[in-house]
Design a protein around this motif. Structure first.
Motif, PDB file in Angstrom:
ATOM      1  N   PHE A  51      -2.480   3.165  21.472  1.00 16.16           N
ATOM      2  CA  PHE A  51      -2.963   3.247  20.093  1.00 16.16           C
ATOM      3  C   PHE A  51      -2.990   1.876  19.431  1.00 16.16           C
ATOM      4  O   PHE A  51      -3.918   1.560  18.677  1.00 16.16           O
ATOM      5  N   VAL A  52      -1.965   1.049  19.696  1.00 17.33           N
ATOM      6  CA  VAL A  52      -1.928  -0.285  19.096  1.00 17.33           C
ATOM      7  C   VAL A  52      -3.104  -1.124  19.577  1.00 17.33           C
ATOM      8  O   VAL A  52      -3.738  -1.844  18.795  1.00 17.33           O
ATOM      9  N   PHE A  53      -3.432  -1.039  20.863  1.00 14.40           N
ATOM     10  CA  PHE A  53      -4.565  -1.799  21.387  1.00 14.40           C
ATOM     11  C   PHE A  53      -5.877  -1.349  20.744  1.00 14.40           C
ATOM     12  O   PHE A  53      -6.784  -2.166  20.535  1.00 14.40           O
ATOM     13  N   HIS A  54      -5.985  -0.075  20.431  1.00 17.90           N
ATOM     14  CA  HIS A  54      -7.198   0.410  19.776  1.00 17.90           C
ATOM     15  C   HIS A  54      -7.233   0.028  18.303  1.00 17.90           C
ATOM     16  O   HIS A  54      -8.325  -0.092  17.719  1.00 17.90           O
ATOM     17  N   CYS A  55      -6.073  -0.182  17.695  1.00 19.55           N
ATOM     18  CA  CYS A  55      -6.001  -0.496  16.257  1.00 19.55           C
ATOM     19  C   CYS A  55      -5.932  -1.988  15.977  1.00 19.55           C
ATOM     20  O   CYS A  55      -6.037  -2.394  14.822  1.00 19.55           O
ATOM     21  N   LYS A 313       1.998  -7.272  15.060  1.00 24.52           N
ATOM     22  CA  LYS A 313       1.163  -7.060  13.869  1.00 24.52           C
ATOM     23  C   LYS A 313       0.364  -5.768  13.998  1.00 24.52           C
ATOM     24  O   LYS A 313       0.227  -5.004  13.031  1.00 24.52           O
ATOM     25  N   GLY A 314      -0.160  -5.522  15.197  1.00 23.98           N
ATOM     26  CA  GLY A 314      -0.896  -4.283  15.416  1.00 23.98           C
ATOM     27  C   GLY A 314      -0.015  -3.061  15.275  1.00 23.98           C
ATOM     28  O   GLY A 314      -0.438  -2.029  14.739  1.00 23.98           O
ATOM     29  N   LEU A 315       1.245  -3.169  15.744  1.00 26.16           N
ATOM     30  CA  LEU A 315       2.190  -2.066  15.610  1.00 26.16           C
ATOM     31  C   LEU A 315       2.527  -1.807  14.143  1.00 26.16           C
ATOM     32  O   LEU A 315       2.602  -0.646  13.708  1.00 26.16           O
ATOM     33  N   LYS A 316       2.698  -2.879  13.368  1.00 22.73           N
ATOM     34  CA  LYS A 316       2.963  -2.720  11.937  1.00 22.73           C
ATOM     35  C   LYS A 316       1.765  -2.090  11.232  1.00 22.73           C
ATOM     36  O   LYS A 316       1.920  -1.247  10.344  1.00 22.73           O
ATOM     37  N   LEU A 318      -0.456  -0.090  12.624  1.00 25.51           N
ATOM     38  CA  LEU A 318      -0.517   1.314  13.004  1.00 25.51           C
ATOM     39  C   LEU A 318       0.504   2.136  12.234  1.00 25.51           C
ATOM     40  O   LEU A 318       0.188   3.225  11.724  1.00 25.51           O
ATOM     41  N   SER A 319       1.748   1.621  12.117  1.00 30.79           N
ATOM     42  CA  SER A 319       2.783   2.347  11.376  1.00 30.79           C
ATOM     43  C   SER A 319       2.425   2.436   9.899  1.00 30.79           C
ATOM     44  O   SER A 319       2.695   3.445   9.244  1.00 30.79           O
ATOM     45  N   GLY A 320       1.784   1.370   9.362  1.00 35.78           N
ATOM     46  CA  GLY A 320       1.360   1.402   7.966  1.00 35.78           C
ATOM     47  C   GLY A 320       0.295   2.454   7.715  1.00 35.78           C
ATOM     48  O   GLY A 320       0.329   3.162   6.704  1.00 35.78           O
ATOM     49  N   VAL A 321      -0.647   2.569   8.653  1.00 38.61           N
ATOM     50  CA  VAL A 321      -1.703   3.589   8.522  1.00 38.61           C
ATOM     51  C   VAL A 321      -1.101   4.983   8.573  1.00 38.61           C
ATOM     52  O   VAL A 321      -1.460   5.869   7.785  1.00 38.61           O
ATOM     53  N   LEU A 322      -0.160   5.190   9.511  1.00 41.49           N
ATOM     54  CA  LEU A 322       0.479   6.504   9.631  1.00 41.49           C
ATOM     55  C   LEU A 322       1.283   6.848   8.388  1.00 41.49           C
ATOM     56  O   LEU A 322       1.237   7.979   7.892  1.00 41.49           O
ATOM     57  N   CYS A 323       2.025   5.852   7.867  1.00 40.58           N
ATOM     58  CA  CYS A 323       2.833   6.096   6.666  1.00 40.58           C
ATOM     59  C   CYS A 323       1.946   6.385   5.461  1.00 40.58           C
ATOM     60  O   CYS A 323       2.266   7.232   4.632  1.00 40.58           O
ATOM     61  N   THR A 324       0.810   5.672   5.368  1.00 38.96           N
ATOM     62  CA  THR A 324      -0.112   5.886   4.247  1.00 38.96           C
ATOM     63  C   THR A 324      -0.703   7.286   4.287  1.00 38.96           C
ATOM     64  O   THR A 324      -0.777   7.979   3.263  1.00 38.96           O
ATOM     65  N   SER A 325      -1.109   7.719   5.501  1.00 36.76           N
ATOM     66  CA  SER A 325      -1.680   9.059   5.628  1.00 36.76           C
ATOM     67  C   SER A 325      -0.645  10.132   5.321  1.00 36.76           C
ATOM     68  O   SER A 325      -0.949  11.143   4.676  1.00 36.76           O
ATOM     69  N   CYS A 326       0.613   9.892   5.779  1.00 35.53           N
ATOM     70  CA  CYS A 326       1.679  10.861   5.481  1.00 35.53           C
ATOM     71  C   CYS A 326       1.958  10.927   3.986  1.00 35.53           C
ATOM     72  O   CYS A 326       2.178  11.998   3.434  1.00 35.53           O
ATOM     73  N   THR A 327       1.937   9.751   3.333  1.00 34.05           N
ATOM     74  CA  THR A 327       2.187   9.708   1.890  1.00 34.05           C
ATOM     75  C   THR A 327       1.088  10.443   1.125  1.00 34.05           C
ATOM     76  O   THR A 327       1.366  11.192   0.189  1.00 34.05           O
ATOM     77  N   ARG A 328      -0.171  10.238   1.556  1.00 28.68           N
ATOM     78  CA  ARG A 328      -1.284  10.920   0.889  1.00 28.68           C
ATOM     79  C   ARG A 328      -1.171  12.430   1.045  1.00 28.68           C
ATOM     80  O   ARG A 328      -1.396  13.189   0.098  1.00 28.68           O
ATOM     81  N   GLN A 329      -0.834  12.881   2.245  1.00 31.39           N
ATOM     82  CA  GLN A 329      -0.684  14.315   2.469  1.00 31.39           C
ATOM     83  C   GLN A 329       0.435  14.890   1.611  1.00 31.39           C
ATOM     84  O   GLN A 329       0.325  15.984   1.068  1.00 31.39           O
ATOM     85  N   ARG A 330       1.515  14.116   1.473  1.00 35.02           N
ATOM     86  CA  ARG A 330       2.646  14.587   0.669  1.00 35.02           C
ATOM     87  C   ARG A 330       2.260  14.669  -0.803  1.00 35.02           C
ATOM     88  O   ARG A 330       2.619  15.615  -1.505  1.00 35.02           O
ATOM     89  N   VAL A 331       1.489  13.644  -1.277  1.00 37.90           N
ATOM     90  CA  VAL A 331       1.061  13.647  -2.686  1.00 37.90           C
ATOM     91  C   VAL A 331       0.138  14.833  -2.950  1.00 37.90           C
ATOM     92  O   VAL A 331       0.268  15.535  -3.955  1.00 37.90           O
ATOM     93  N   VAL A 332      -0.809  15.078  -2.036  1.00 36.21           N
ATOM     94  CA  VAL A 332      -1.732  16.202  -2.196  1.00 36.21           C
ATOM     95  C   VAL A 332      -0.978  17.523  -2.193  1.00 36.21           C
ATOM     96  O   VAL A 332      -1.241  18.422  -3.000  1.00 36.21           O
ATOM     97  N   LYS A 333       0.003  17.636  -1.295  1.00 36.30           N
ATOM     98  CA  LYS A 333       0.787  18.868  -1.211  1.00 36.30           C
ATOM     99  C   LYS A 333       1.610  19.088  -2.472  1.00 36.30           C
ATOM    100  O   LYS A 333       1.703  20.199  -3.001  1.00 36.30           O
TER     101      LYS A 333
END
Length: 349
Positions: A51-55, A313-316, A318-333
């Motif tokens: 995933f990191v290589f793709h991101c 940097k790619g790992l950070k 990727l983790s930032g994208v995942l955390c952002t998506s999780c935060t958005r889902q939590r806010v919507v919920k």
């Protein structure tokens, strides 16, 4: 019928590590812990690498990324294939005959680890060409040629271990968690010598030759650069500062991966030669050396993540994208929950 069911005929399952059997759980506890633990680490670690290589687009700018991703996919498949002995040790029924399952499993893991070994050799050749022929590198190493090279690696690895199905001998001890593999399928000294001469020895020679010359050339370049700085910039207060070869830093990362690979595989290769020559045979030694070698499929992820700044940097990212998506889902919920809890005007008192 799998090994555990066969083992039940004698009252207990077949365990390579005899000390790991407990009557209360009725399976090989230590073997299950080791195999399941490594399986989880290998699968999760290599999924992250892929995933990191793709991101991280910067990682794909280097031609070595082709081979590193090939290693990651091969190591991921190693982890997936390790589910077979894990399920067998946990008494999950296996549809096919135990002899066929252990042969196929041993062959598949041998091929996948051969792909990793050949990829490491190709990475060292790629770095050697980049340093010795920098002006013609882009014309010599093209994406099309890299894809052909990767295809050859897979085909070659499949062919080298194919004689195992024609009674040449056992290609390794990966399937020895099955009783038939451990007690009825033997190694052959000539087939072992064939594997060593066709795979282990050439890969080790290529890696040693290329990295020795890479570091020698980088050391020479660093010395020349520093001499020129001292000669033409005597007034510069930082003229004496050592300038490192940028290619050497990246080569060091790859050299660490290669070194760990051979350190973890050396006990396995030594035992493979000793057992094939009828010098020493021990189930515990075969199990420990085999799964020590397989653990390298996870170590590659750790070394690369700790040594390569672009990968970090790619790992950070990727983790930032995942955390952002999780935060958005939590806010919507939370917002939908608050709306559902809000009383209507007609019921409000």
């Amino acid at each position: 019928m799998n090994s555990t069911l066969v083992g039940n005929q004698s009252g207990r399952p077949f365990c390579l590590l005899a000390i790991s059997y407990l009557e209360t759980v009725n399976f090989c506890l230590l073997e299950v812990i080791i195999i399941v633990f490594l399986t989880v680490l290998i699968i999760s670690g290599n999924i992250i690498v892929i995933f990191v290589f793709h991101c991280a687009p910067l990682l794909n700018h280097r031609t070595t990324s082709y081979f590193i991703q090939t290693m990651a996919y091969a190591d991921l498949l190693v982890g997936v294939s390790c589910l077979v002995p894990s399920l067998s040790l946990l008494h999950y029924p296996i549809v096919w005959r135990e002899s066929l399952v252990c042969q196929v499993f041993g062959y598949v893991v041998s091929v996948l680890k051969s792909v990793s070994m050949a990829s490491l050799a190709c990475i060292s050749i790629d770095r050697y060409i980049a340093i010795t022929k920098p002006l013609t590198y882009n014309s010599l190493v093209t994406p099309w040629r890299l894809r052909v090279c990767i295809l050859i690696i897979w085909l070659y690895s499949c062919v080298v271990f194919l004689p195992a199905f024609f009674h040449w001998g056992k290609p390794g001890y990966h399937g020895d968690v099955f009783r038939w593999c451990a007690n009825s399928w033997y190694t052959d000294r000539y087939f072992t010598l064939f594997i060593v001469m066709m795979l282990y020895a050439p890969a080790a020679f290529i890696v040693c030759f290329t990295y020795f010359n890479i570091f020698r050339i980088c050391q020479q370049h660093t010395k020349e650069i520093n001499e020129r700085r001292v000669r033409f910039s005597p007034q510069d207060g930082e003229a004496g500062e050592i300038q490192h070869c940028p290619d050497k830093r990246y080569a060091m990362v790859l050299f660490r991966i290669t070194s760990v690979f051979y350190i973890l595989w050396l006990p396995y290769i030594i035992y493979f030669l000793l057992e094939s020559s009828a010098v020493y045979r021990n189930h515990t030694a075969s199990f420990l050396t085999t799964w020590l070698a397989i653990s390298n499929s996870f170590c590659n992820c750790v070394i690369y993540s700790l040594s390569n700044s672009v990968f970090q940097k790619g790992l950070k990212r990727l983790s930032g994208v995942l955390c952002t998506s999780c935060t958005r889902q939590r806010v919507v919920k939370d917002s939908s929950t608050s709306r559902s809890k809000r009383p209507s005007n007609g019921c409000h008192v």
